[in-house]
Design an enzyme around this catalytic site. Structure first.
Site, PDB file in Angstrom:
ATOM      1  N   LYS A  55       1.143  -1.236  -0.212  1.00 17.90           N
ATOM      2  CA  LYS A  55       0.060  -0.457   0.247  1.00 17.90           C
ATOM      3  C   LYS A  55       0.583   0.911  -0.035  1.00 17.90           C
ATOM      4  O   LYS A  55       0.521   2.032  -0.912  1.00 17.90           O
ATOM      5  CB  LYS A  55      -1.179   0.235   1.809  1.00 17.90           C
ATOM      6  CG  LYS A  55      -1.706  -0.751   1.384  1.00 17.90           C
ATOM      7  CD  LYS A  55      -2.486  -1.258   2.664  1.00 17.90           C
ATOM      8  CE  LYS A  55      -3.585  -2.342   2.238  1.00 17.90           C
ATOM      9  NZ  LYS A  55      -4.331  -2.591   4.015  1.00 17.90           N
ATOM     10  N   ASP A  66     -11.015   1.832   4.382  1.00 19.96           N
ATOM     11  CA  ASP A  66     -11.515   0.949   3.600  1.00 19.96           C
ATOM     12  C   ASP A  66     -13.457   0.338   3.738  1.00 19.96           C
ATOM     13  O   ASP A  66     -13.686  -0.169   3.598  1.00 19.96           O
ATOM     14  CB  ASP A  66     -11.048   0.191   4.986  1.00 19.96           C
ATOM     15  CG  ASP A  66     -10.039  -0.669   4.228  1.00 19.96           C
ATOM     16  OD1 ASP A  66      -9.584  -1.170   2.939  1.00 19.96           O
ATOM     17  OD2 ASP A  66      -8.671  -1.143   5.265  1.00 19.96           O
ATOM     18  N   GLN A  95      -4.652  -2.571   9.931  1.00 16.89           N
ATOM     19  CA  GLN A  95      -4.538  -3.203   8.824  1.00 16.89           C
ATOM     20  C   GLN A  95      -4.688  -4.379  10.009  1.00 16.89           C
ATOM     21  O   GLN A  95      -4.827  -4.570  10.801  1.00 16.89           O
ATOM     22  CB  GLN A  95      -2.807  -3.472   9.171  1.00 16.89           C
ATOM     23  CG  GLN A  95      -3.229  -4.785   7.503  1.00 16.89           C
ATOM     24  CD  GLN A  95      -3.675  -5.340   6.633  1.00 16.89           C
ATOM     25  OE1 GLN A  95      -3.715  -3.519   6.163  1.00 16.89           O
ATOM     26  NE2 GLN A  95      -4.044  -6.050   6.164  1.00 16.89           N
TER      27      GLN A  95
HETATM   28  N1  GUN Z   1      -6.601  -7.243   5.588  1.00 19.45           N
HETATM   29  C1  GUN Z   1      -6.956  -8.141   4.582  1.00 19.45           C
HETATM   30  N2  GUN Z   1      -7.473  -6.969   3.820  1.00 19.45           N
HETATM   31  C2  GUN Z   1      -7.574  -6.242   4.256  1.00 19.45           C
HETATM   32  C3  GUN Z   1      -8.538  -4.581   3.189  1.00 19.45           C
HETATM   33  O1  GUN Z   1      -8.434  -4.946   2.387  1.00 19.45           O
HETATM   34  N3  GUN Z   1      -8.408  -3.606   5.029  1.00 19.45           N
HETATM   35  C4  GUN Z   1      -7.245  -4.119   5.765  1.00 19.45           C
HETATM   36  N4  GUN Z   1      -7.382  -2.835   6.305  1.00 19.45           N
HETATM   37  N5  GUN Z   1      -7.264  -5.175   6.846  1.00 19.45           N
HETATM   38  C5  GUN Z   1      -7.082  -5.778   5.879  1.00 19.45           C
END
Ligand code: GUN
Length: 293
Positions: free
Chosen positions: A53, A120, A97
Site C-alpha cells: 500500500k 477501507d 490493517q
Molecule cells: N486484511 C486483509 N485485507 C484487508 C483490507 O482490505 N484492509 C485491511 N485494513 N486489512 C485487511
C-alpha cells in the site's frame, strides 16, 4: 478460449490516471492526498500488504505514512492513536490493517475510525450507507472486483452470481454490490453451512471465490463459459522459485481456466485492484476535504 481479467494491467492504467490527477493538483499548488496505515504486531502477510500500500501510494504521488505498534499494544492505546489520526487535517484517509491481536476488539477499533476517513469502508456507518446505496467508501476488494467486471465489459445484468464465502471484508459486501442497480445480478451467497455447494456453483454465470482454501474450486464445480473471480492468495513452498514459494488461489486454475469465458489469474488478478481501490477512495476523501468536485 478464456480471456484474462488482467488486474495487474488494469491497476497500472488506473494508477497512471491517478498519478496524472495528482500531478495536476500539486501543479496548482495543492498538497498531495495522504493515506495512512496502522499496523499492530508483525504478521508477515499484514506487513507485506502494508508495504504494498505504501509503495503504491508513492507511485501515484500520494503522501503515505505507517504507524507501527507492538503486538502487546492495548486497545486503549490504539484508540488514542485513532483519535489522533481522525483529527489530523493533513491525513485524508487511513486504514487499520487486520487482523488485530486477539486481546483487541476489532469492531471497536474499526468503529472508532471517523466514517469520513474510513477509506477501507469497514465502519458500521459506511457498511450501512453501502447497503442503502448512499454515498459511501466501498470496501477495497469488492470495489476492485466491480471495477474489473466493469472495465472489461463483463455482462452482469440478470446473470446469476454465486459468491463462495461470507466474510465481512469480501463475500458479504460483494454479494450486496453485485445485486444492486447497475450490476443487477441475481446473487447466491454460499458459506460453510451451504448444502450441495457444487450444485450451486455449477449454476453460476459469475463465480466469486473468497473462501481462503487453496485450489478449493475444481473444474467439476464450474459451468462452461462462466466468469471466475479468484480472491484467494496462498503461499505454497516451491524450491524451483528464488523466493522459495509460489502463489496460488482458491481456484484450481490448471483445470478450471479452460472452461471459463473470463478468469482472474493469481497473482495479478484481484490483488492489484484492491490496492488501487484504496487509492481511489483516498483520492475521493482528499477531494471532499479540499472541497474539489
Ligand atoms: N486484511 C486483509 N485485507 C484487508 C483490507 O482490505 N484492509 C485491511 N485494513 N486489512 C485487511
Amino acid at each position: 478460449m478464456f480471456q484474462l481479467l488482467d488486474g495487474k494491467a488494469l491497476s497500472l492504467q488506473i494508477k497512471d490516471e491517478l498519478a496524472n490527477e495528482v500531478r495536476q493538483l500539486t501543479g496548482e499548488g495543492r498538497r498531495a492526498p495522504h493515506l495512512a496505515a496502522v499496523i499492530v504486531g508483525e504478521d508477515g502477510a499484514s506487513m507485506t500488504y502494508v508495504a504494498n500500500k505504501e509503495k503504491s501510494s508513492h507511485e501515484v504521488g500520494f503522501t503515505s505514512s505507517v504507524y507501527r505498534f507492538a503486538e502487546r499494544t492495548t486497545e486503549e492505546e490504539l484508540l488514542k492513536s485513532i483519535d489522533f489520526l481522525n483529527n489530523d487535517p493533513e491525513i485524508d484517509g487511513f486504514i487499520v490493517q487486520l487482523p488485530l491481536p486477539k486481546h483487541i476488539n476489532e469492531q471497536n477499533v474499526i468503529n472508532a475510525i471517523s466514517p469520513d476517513k474510513d477509506v477501507d469502508g469497514f465502519t458500521s456507518v459506511n457498511v450501512g450507507r453501502m447497503v442503502l446505496s448512499e454515498e459511501a467508501y466501498l470496501p477495497a476488494t469488492p470495489m476492485g472486483i466491480c471495477t474489473l467486471l466493469k472495465r472489461y465489459g463483463v455482462e452482469t445484468v440478470g446473470k446469476h452470481c454465486v459468491v463462495v464465502g461470507r466474510s465481512n471484508i469480501v463475500g458479504t459486501p460483494v454479494a450486496n454490490l453485485l445485486s444492486r442497480k447497475g450490476f443487477d445480478c441475481t446473487v447466491t451467497l454460499c458459506h460453510s453451512k451451504t448444502q450441495n455447494l457444487a450444485e450451486l456453483t455449477r449454476q453460476a454465470d459469475i463465480l466469486i471465490v473468497a473462501i481462503g482454501k487453496p485450489e478449493f474450486v475444481t473444474a467439476d464445480m464450474v459451468k462452461e463459459g462462466a466468469t471466475v473471480i479468484d480472491v484467494g492468495i496462498h503461499r505454497i513452498p516451491d524450491d524451483t522459485k528464488k523466493s522459495g514459494y509460489r502463489l496460488i488461489g482458491d481456484v484450481k486454475h490448471s483445470e478450471v481456466d479452460k472452461h471459463c469465458a473470463w478468469v482472474t489469474p493469481v497473482p495479478g488478478g484481484v490483488g492489484p485492484l484492491t490496492i488501487v481501490s484504496l487509492l481511489q477512495n483516498t483520492m475521493k476523501a482528499y477531494k471532499r476535504h479540499e472541497g474539489i468536485k
